[in-house]
Design a protein around this motif. Structure first.
Motif, PDB file in Angstrom:
ATOM      1  N   ILE C  49     -28.243  24.427   6.698  1.00  0.00           N
ATOM      2  CA  ILE C  49     -26.963  24.824   7.262  1.00  0.00           C
ATOM      3  C   ILE C  49     -25.889  23.879   6.753  1.00  0.00           C
ATOM      4  O   ILE C  49     -25.989  22.677   6.901  1.00  0.00           O
ATOM      5  CB  ILE C  49     -26.999  24.893   8.804  1.00  0.00           C
ATOM      6  CG1 ILE C  49     -25.651  25.296   9.353  1.00  0.00           C
ATOM      7  CG2 ILE C  49     -27.481  23.605   9.434  1.00  0.00           C
ATOM      8  CD1 ILE C  49     -25.705  25.775  10.780  1.00  0.00           C
ATOM      9  N   ILE C  51     -22.089  22.732   7.010  1.00  0.00           N
ATOM     10  CA  ILE C  51     -20.795  22.851   7.674  1.00  0.00           C
ATOM     11  C   ILE C  51     -19.763  22.149   6.814  1.00  0.00           C
ATOM     12  O   ILE C  51     -19.002  21.324   7.276  1.00  0.00           O
ATOM     13  CB  ILE C  51     -20.764  22.306   9.118  1.00  0.00           C
ATOM     14  CG1 ILE C  51     -21.870  21.281   9.323  1.00  0.00           C
ATOM     15  CG2 ILE C  51     -20.852  23.407  10.134  1.00  0.00           C
ATOM     16  CD1 ILE C  51     -21.878  20.705  10.714  1.00  0.00           C
ATOM     17  N   ALA C 106     -26.471  19.050   6.828  1.00  0.00           N
ATOM     18  CA  ALA C 106     -25.260  19.567   7.463  1.00  0.00           C
ATOM     19  C   ALA C 106     -24.169  18.509   7.485  1.00  0.00           C
ATOM     20  O   ALA C 106     -23.017  18.770   7.132  1.00  0.00           O
ATOM     21  CB  ALA C 106     -25.577  20.043   8.882  1.00  0.00           C
ATOM     22  N   MET C 107     -24.542  17.289   7.859  1.00  0.00           N
ATOM     23  CA  MET C 107     -23.550  16.221   8.007  1.00  0.00           C
ATOM     24  C   MET C 107     -22.980  15.761   6.681  1.00  0.00           C
ATOM     25  O   MET C 107     -21.793  15.476   6.572  1.00  0.00           O
ATOM     26  CB  MET C 107     -24.178  15.034   8.719  1.00  0.00           C
ATOM     27  CG  MET C 107     -24.305  15.269  10.193  1.00  0.00           C
ATOM     28  SD  MET C 107     -24.501  13.734  11.064  1.00  0.00           S
ATOM     29  CE  MET C 107     -25.771  12.959  10.123  1.00  0.00           C
ATOM     30  N   LEU C 110     -20.545  18.159   5.544  1.00  0.00           N
ATOM     31  CA  LEU C 110     -19.345  17.961   6.344  1.00  0.00           C
ATOM     32  C   LEU C 110     -18.532  16.781   5.794  1.00  0.00           C
ATOM     33  O   LEU C 110     -17.326  16.884   5.577  1.00  0.00           O
ATOM     34  CB  LEU C 110     -19.754  17.704   7.789  1.00  0.00           C
ATOM     35  CG  LEU C 110     -18.640  17.443   8.778  1.00  0.00           C
ATOM     36  CD1 LEU C 110     -17.921  18.734   9.078  1.00  0.00           C
ATOM     37  CD2 LEU C 110     -19.194  16.868  10.061  1.00  0.00           C
ATOM     38  N   PHE C 233     -10.801  22.370   5.626  1.00  0.00           N
ATOM     39  CA  PHE C 233     -11.074  21.683   6.893  1.00  0.00           C
ATOM     40  C   PHE C 233     -12.402  22.140   7.487  1.00  0.00           C
ATOM     41  O   PHE C 233     -12.830  23.270   7.267  1.00  0.00           O
ATOM     42  CB  PHE C 233      -9.930  21.947   7.886  1.00  0.00           C
ATOM     43  CG  PHE C 233      -9.911  20.988   9.044  1.00  0.00           C
ATOM     44  CD1 PHE C 233      -9.746  19.629   8.823  1.00  0.00           C
ATOM     45  CD2 PHE C 233     -10.075  21.438  10.344  1.00  0.00           C
ATOM     46  CE1 PHE C 233      -9.733  18.741   9.884  1.00  0.00           C
ATOM     47  CE2 PHE C 233     -10.060  20.545  11.416  1.00  0.00           C
ATOM     48  CZ  PHE C 233      -9.894  19.194  11.182  1.00  0.00           C
ATOM     49  N   TRP C 234     -13.047  21.259   8.238  1.00  0.00           N
ATOM     50  CA  TRP C 234     -14.427  21.562   8.669  1.00  0.00           C
ATOM     51  C   TRP C 234     -14.531  22.765   9.591  1.00  0.00           C
ATOM     52  O   TRP C 234     -15.544  23.461   9.596  1.00  0.00           O
ATOM     53  CB  TRP C 234     -15.109  20.344   9.268  1.00  0.00           C
ATOM     54  CG  TRP C 234     -14.721  19.974  10.686  1.00  0.00           C
ATOM     55  CD1 TRP C 234     -13.717  19.137  11.044  1.00  0.00           C
ATOM     56  CD2 TRP C 234     -15.331  20.412  11.899  1.00  0.00           C
ATOM     57  NE1 TRP C 234     -13.662  19.032  12.415  1.00  0.00           N
ATOM     58  CE2 TRP C 234     -14.640  19.795  12.960  1.00  0.00           C
ATOM     59  CE3 TRP C 234     -16.397  21.257  12.192  1.00  0.00           C
ATOM     60  CZ2 TRP C 234     -14.975  19.997  14.293  1.00  0.00           C
ATOM     61  CZ3 TRP C 234     -16.731  21.470  13.529  1.00  0.00           C
ATOM     62  CH2 TRP C 234     -16.015  20.848  14.564  1.00  0.00           C
ATOM     63  N   THR C 235     -13.469  23.028  10.351  1.00  0.00           N
ATOM     64  CA  THR C 235     -13.558  24.190  11.236  1.00  0.00           C
ATOM     65  C   THR C 235     -13.598  25.486  10.411  1.00  0.00           C
ATOM     66  O   THR C 235     -14.208  26.472  10.828  1.00  0.00           O
ATOM     67  CB  THR C 235     -12.381  24.228  12.223  1.00  0.00           C
ATOM     68  OG1 THR C 235     -11.179  24.059  11.485  1.00  0.00           O
ATOM     69  CG2 THR C 235     -12.483  23.123  13.238  1.00  0.00           C
ATOM     70  N   GLY C 238     -17.068  25.870   9.613  1.00  0.00           N
ATOM     71  CA  GLY C 238     -17.768  26.341  10.809  1.00  0.00           C
ATOM     72  C   GLY C 238     -17.613  27.844  10.959  1.00  0.00           C
ATOM     73  O   GLY C 238     -18.567  28.551  11.265  1.00  0.00           O
ATOM     74  N   HIS C 239     -16.403  28.339  10.692  1.00  0.00           N
ATOM     75  CA  HIS C 239     -16.168  29.777  10.798  1.00  0.00           C
ATOM     76  C   HIS C 239     -16.994  30.558   9.791  1.00  0.00           C
ATOM     77  O   HIS C 239     -17.448  31.669  10.073  1.00  0.00           O
ATOM     78  CB  HIS C 239     -14.682  30.081  10.626  1.00  0.00           C
ATOM     79  CG  HIS C 239     -13.922  29.994  11.911  1.00  0.00           C
ATOM     80  ND1 HIS C 239     -13.976  30.972  12.863  1.00  0.00           N
ATOM     81  CD2 HIS C 239     -13.129  29.021  12.415  1.00  0.00           C
ATOM     82  CE1 HIS C 239     -13.234  30.618  13.894  1.00  0.00           C
ATOM     83  NE2 HIS C 239     -12.718  29.428  13.655  1.00  0.00           N
ATOM     84  N   VAL C 241     -19.971  29.789   8.709  1.00  0.00           N
ATOM     85  CA  VAL C 241     -21.330  29.888   9.246  1.00  0.00           C
ATOM     86  C   VAL C 241     -21.358  30.946  10.347  1.00  0.00           C
ATOM     87  O   VAL C 241     -22.271  31.776  10.418  1.00  0.00           O
ATOM     88  CB  VAL C 241     -21.802  28.526   9.814  1.00  0.00           C
ATOM     89  CG1 VAL C 241     -23.246  28.624  10.263  1.00  0.00           C
ATOM     90  CG2 VAL C 241     -21.659  27.435   8.780  1.00  0.00           C
ATOM     91  N   LEU C 242     -20.329  30.908  11.179  1.00  0.00           N
ATOM     92  CA  LEU C 242     -20.228  31.870  12.274  1.00  0.00           C
ATOM     93  C   LEU C 242     -20.238  33.308  11.750  1.00  0.00           C
ATOM     94  O   LEU C 242     -20.981  34.161  12.236  1.00  0.00           O
ATOM     95  CB  LEU C 242     -18.926  31.560  13.021  1.00  0.00           C
ATOM     96  CG  LEU C 242     -18.490  32.333  14.250  1.00  0.00           C
ATOM     97  CD1 LEU C 242     -17.597  31.425  15.079  1.00  0.00           C
ATOM     98  CD2 LEU C 242     -17.747  33.589  13.922  1.00  0.00           C
ATOM     99  N   VAL C 245     -23.657  34.324  10.474  1.00  0.00           N
ATOM    100  CA  VAL C 245     -24.649  34.561  11.520  1.00  0.00           C
ATOM    101  C   VAL C 245     -24.325  35.813  12.331  1.00  0.00           C
ATOM    102  O   VAL C 245     -25.206  36.608  12.640  1.00  0.00           O
ATOM    103  CB  VAL C 245     -24.752  33.333  12.437  1.00  0.00           C
ATOM    104  CG1 VAL C 245     -25.580  33.650  13.665  1.00  0.00           C
ATOM    105  CG2 VAL C 245     -25.371  32.196  11.665  1.00  0.00           C
ATOM    106  N   GLY C 281     -16.159  32.347  20.519  1.00  0.00           N
ATOM    107  CA  GLY C 281     -17.173  31.360  20.896  1.00  0.00           C
ATOM    108  C   GLY C 281     -18.212  31.980  21.814  1.00  0.00           C
ATOM    109  O   GLY C 281     -19.413  31.835  21.608  1.00  0.00           O
ATOM    110  N   LEU C 284     -20.307  34.463  19.836  1.00  0.00           N
ATOM    111  CA  LEU C 284     -21.269  33.779  18.964  1.00  0.00           C
ATOM    112  C   LEU C 284     -22.502  33.351  19.758  1.00  0.00           C
ATOM    113  O   LEU C 284     -23.650  33.611  19.372  1.00  0.00           O
ATOM    114  CB  LEU C 284     -20.614  32.553  18.320  1.00  0.00           C
ATOM    115  CG  LEU C 284     -21.526  31.677  17.470  1.00  0.00           C
ATOM    116  CD1 LEU C 284     -21.984  32.436  16.244  1.00  0.00           C
ATOM    117  CD2 LEU C 284     -20.819  30.404  17.052  1.00  0.00           C
TER     118      LEU C 284
END
Lengths: 248, 299, 307
Positions: C49, C51, C106-107, C110, C233-235, C238-239, C241-242, C245, C281, C284
């Motif tokens: 994964i 991010i 993941a980290m 990021l 940006f990390w968000t 995140g989106h 990945v969202l 999924v 959120g 998800l």
């Protein structure tokens, strides 16, 4: 005398002061079925780990066909012709039995065919033949994760055989299998091994299995070889009877 | 050069202390629950908003300004009491033992929810309340002026390291937590109420994050987007120290703080990049962080 | 049946902007994000994964902005070079990443993406910092178009790319290489003992996934015409990945379905509620816990116990 297929010379390794291999010397000759017996914790699995590159010995060498393979990566050693089946079967549990085997076939033939289907180019056929060889063909479409333990063991072994290895290392092929099934499994296995003309080394707890199938037995104790010879001789040895067979 | 660097270092360490509170909470939650909570940074920003609101209320009501100090801690406690047990029971516990991908996604969902909740409750404007900083004043040492509040932050961070260590080794509940960390199944089988340990640890993690946010308000205030930023910084610090390592997080926070100081001094445009570069370098050399250890696999 | 559904979906997509012109921009962006989410989904197959994947989205977008500044002004060239830049970035970054798994993977992704984000937003002289970079309307296969016509051309090019590239990815996933990727997830040890170089399998997947994110970034850059640090940006990661999924990572179409669905819903929802993130959120979390079938192999526990 010809070069042994696999030769271990004075292998040593210790974990937290416990000597799991304490000067192991062992030879495997082409074409033989060699059994390793010994009490739990005597370093049998460690020996397999050392031979396949999973562990690095602190000293000593492993030779395949007289060439050193010590501390090579497992995948390099696999490509050189040593395949391994595990005590706990290592399968791709969420893929079908057939896929498991086709991946192994593809691994042997080369996976660098980015746009050909997994089953194409004869991979499916070869995998199906192998499954038929050990009688797993009826479960071909099942997910590997749904197989009972005995069938998993068998699949794990046939995956190793799909690599067409020169030597296969089997870690307790009959553990987790009921006594009744044990000999059926061994018969199937020996048939497959003979047909593939593979040399095999197996770690085994069941003395009846060892007595019946092994050409030669190596007795392990505290990280080194305590006795070796044909089963008829080894099983008459007082020390072996007391230390190993009695315990097992 | 030192005349500039030392005040900068105090600055850097004070901001590192704030990140440390968040990172140590993250690391604590990770070691007990074995879940990396992507929404952890949101508790920091919620803590900041609650503290700023409470502070403004105290000032507005004309109460004794010294009350603003206990108010900071009280704010963090409110956030922890409100969210800790609720989030752990309703959400986190369903992710235990699941794959990392699931855990990250679920907590990312939580992050989105908390961000919007915060925006709906506190709006999109930033809040500032600096009474505590004003009250403490400053100290002059060798011709350099230091904000006492910043020195207090550094001291508090040190206190938290010691406090957590004492809590984990000397108290009954701490030893239960340690047992659960060491071997969850074993702890369960000898009758430890693991649910209680999970709730307490998670709430303590939330408290520490919210405390970081609350303590940040006197110097930085509360602003939207703070949660997302803090999250990655806390990640970086926790990862550098080794996930699950309290002292590791402390050391990592110091390293990151000083790295930023050096960046500000020598290459200001690299200030924001410094923590991540430290993280990359450390993880490339020691993949499990400074104090971390690899899990071994049996075959 | 599936072929018929697929064709109907394509026809609907192709006709949607004719019926509702405001949809065109939304759908173009949805396709762009769909590509990036597909990249994330490819890695998820290998159990990894990321991010930080928005970084490759941004690399391509900024590469295009720089190329345009240097005088390259042709859609095809910009698309190819932007994607190439992301693929190269993926190869280099991936060479480090494939040593790590799970949380650490993941980290590190990021961290890498945050380095990029921080650099882009700070280096004003080069990237325009938080003001971003503007992109003029490029020519399309040598033809100079006005903004409106280019946008239309871009939209249909996006659909063609989606089908073509999607087919290629499907073939890749069905090949031994693709199966080896899934096998990394279920049993890396066995794969290693089959003589397969796991890190190279992962590096190929990582590079492909970066290139896919690059295609998305290129389309987005040309559709929006204004490139910002927020792309990385990390968000944003995140989106992605969202989206992957929500759509389901089982098939190649999943991430695109997820992306189209979300973007259209977002556009509609913004007019009604301002709690969009809250809704997403909850959705998800709901999908993860109550619709595991949409999650394909993901919900299966580690070490392969059946779900």
């Amino acid at each position: 005398m010809t070069t042994p297929l696999l030769q271990a010379k004075d292998l040593r390794i210790a974990f937290y002061g416990v000597k799991a291999a304490d000067g192991v010397n062992l030879e495997i000759r082409e074409g033989e079925f060699l059994a390793i017996i010994g009490p739990n914790g005597s370093g049998k699995t460690t020996f397999l780990n050392l031979c396949t590159g999973y562990l690095r010995p602190s000293s000593g060498e492993v030779y395949l066909d007289g060439k050193p393979i010590t501390a090579m990566a497992p995948r390099t050693i696999a490509r050189r012709g040593i395949a391994r089946a595990f005590q706990i079967p290592q399968l791709f549990l969420d893929q079908s039995v057939l896929d498991n085997l086709m991946i192994a076939v593809a691994a042997k033939r080369g996976i660098w065919v980015p746009f050909k289907a997994l089953g194409a180019e004869g991979r499916r056929q070869e995998a199906e033949e192998l499954l038929a060889l050990v009688g797993l063909d009826r479960e071909a479409g099942q997910l590997a994760g749904t197989l009972p333990e005995g069938r998993r063991k068998l699949l794990d072994i046939v995956i190793a055989l799909a690599l067409k290895p020169r030597l296969v290392l089997l870690d307790e092929p009959t553990s987790g299998v009921s006594t009744i099934e044990r000999f059926t499994l061994m018969e199937t296995l020996m048939g497959a091994l003979r047909q593939a003309k593979v040399t095999a080394l197996f770690v085994e707890h069941d003395m009846d299995v060892v007595q019946r199938y092994a050409d030669r037995v190596v007795v392990w104790d505290s990280g080194s070889v305590m006795a070796e010879g044909p089963p008829s001789v080894v099983f008459k040895d007082e020390r072996v009877l007391r230390n190993v067979v009695g315990v097992a | 050069m030192l005349d500039t660097l030392i005040p900068l270092a105090v600055d850097g360490l004070a901001s590192a202390a704030l990140i440390f509170f968040v990172a140590v909470g993250l690391t604590l939650v990770f070691s007990v629950l074995r879940v990396l909570n992507v929404a952890h940074g949101s508790f920091y920003s919620i803590g900041a908003y609650v503290a700023a609101s409470v502070g403004l209320w105290i000032a507005g009501a004309g109460l004794n300004p010294w009350l603003s100090f206990p108010a900071l801690i009280l704010s963090a406690a409110i956030v922890a009491a409100l969210f800790g047990p609720l989030v752990e029971r309703c959400l986190m516990r369903w992710t235990y033992g699941k794959s990392e991908a699931i855990q990250i996604l679920v907590t990312f969902g939580l992050f989105l929810i908390l961000e919007d909740l915060q925006r709906i409750v506190f709006g999109v404007s930033s809040l500032a309340e600096d009474t505590p900083m004003q009250l403490l004043g400053s100290t002059r040492i060798g011709g350099v002026i230091y904000l006492n509040y910043q020195l207090l932050l550094i001291a508090l961070a040190a206190l938290v390291v010691i406090g957590l260590r004492v809590l984990l080794t000397k108290t009954r509940i701490g030893r239960l937590v340690t047992a659960v960390v060491a071997d969850r199944e074993m702890a369960q089988s000898i009758g430890i109420n693991t649910n209680r340990v999970f709730i307490l640890s998670f709430s303590l993690g939330v408290f520490l994050a919210a405390l970081g946010g609350a303590l940040a308000t006197p110097t930085a205030g509360a602003a939207p987007g703070l949660g997302a930023e803090t999250m990655v910084l806390a990640f970086a610090v926790a990862a550098i120290g080794g996930l699950g390592q309290i002292e590791g997080a402390a050391l990592a926070a110091i390293i990151v703080g000083l790295a930023r100081v050096l960046a500000i001094y020598f290459a200001p445009e690299l200030d924001a990049v410094a923590p991540y570069i430290v993280m990359l370098v450390v993880l490339l050399i020691r993949p499990y962080g400074l104090f971390g250890q690899a899990a071994t696999r049996r075959i | 049946m599936r072929a018929a559904l697929f064709l109907i979906a394509l026809v609907v997509l192709a006709l949607a902007p004719v019926a509702a012109p405001w949809l065109q921009f939304v759908l173009t962006l949805a396709i762009a994000k769909g590509f990036a989410a597909l990249g994330v989904a490819v890695l998820l197959r290998g159990g990894l994964i990321s991010i930080g994947h928005a970084m490759f989205y941004a690399v391509s977008a900024y590469a295009i902005a720089f190329l345009a500044r240097a005088g390259v002004n042709e859609f095809v060239l910009l698309l190819l070079l932007g994607t190439f830049a992301s693929a190269v970035a993926g190869l280099v970054v991936g060479a480090f990443m494939v040593r790590y798994r799970a949380i650490f993977f993941a980290m590190l992704n990021l961290a890498m993406s945050m380095v990029l984000y921080a650099l882009i937003s700070k280096l004003y002289g080069i990237t325009g910092g938080t003001d971003g970079m503007r992109l003029a309307v490029p020519s399309f296969f040598g033809v100079t178009l006005d903004k409106a016509r280019f946008d239309t051309a871009l939209y249909y090019a996006g659909i063609v790319l989606m089908v073509g590239v999607g087919y290629g990815v499907q073939r890749y996933l069905a090949s031994p290489l693709g199966h080896a990727l899934s096998a990394v997830h279920t049993n890396e040890l066995r794969l290693e003992y089959l003589g397969v170089p796991v890190r190279i399998v992962l590096l190929i997947a990582y590079t492909i996934s970066a290139a896919l994110a690059g295609i998305g970034g290129a389309i987005a850059a040309m559709a929006i015409g204004h490139i910002l640090p927020e792309f990385a940006f990390w968000t944003a990661s995140g989106h992605l990945v969202l989206v992957a999924v929500l759509g389901g990572i089982g098939g190649v179409a999943g991430p695109f379905i997820g992306s189209l669905f979300l973007e259209v819903l977002h556009t509609v929802a913004v007019g009604i509620t301002d709690a969009w993130n809250l809704i997403i959120g909850v959705a998800l979390i709901g999908v993860i816990f109550f619709l595991p079938s949409g999650l394909y192999g993901l919900l299966r526990r580690r070490s392969g116990e059946p779900a």
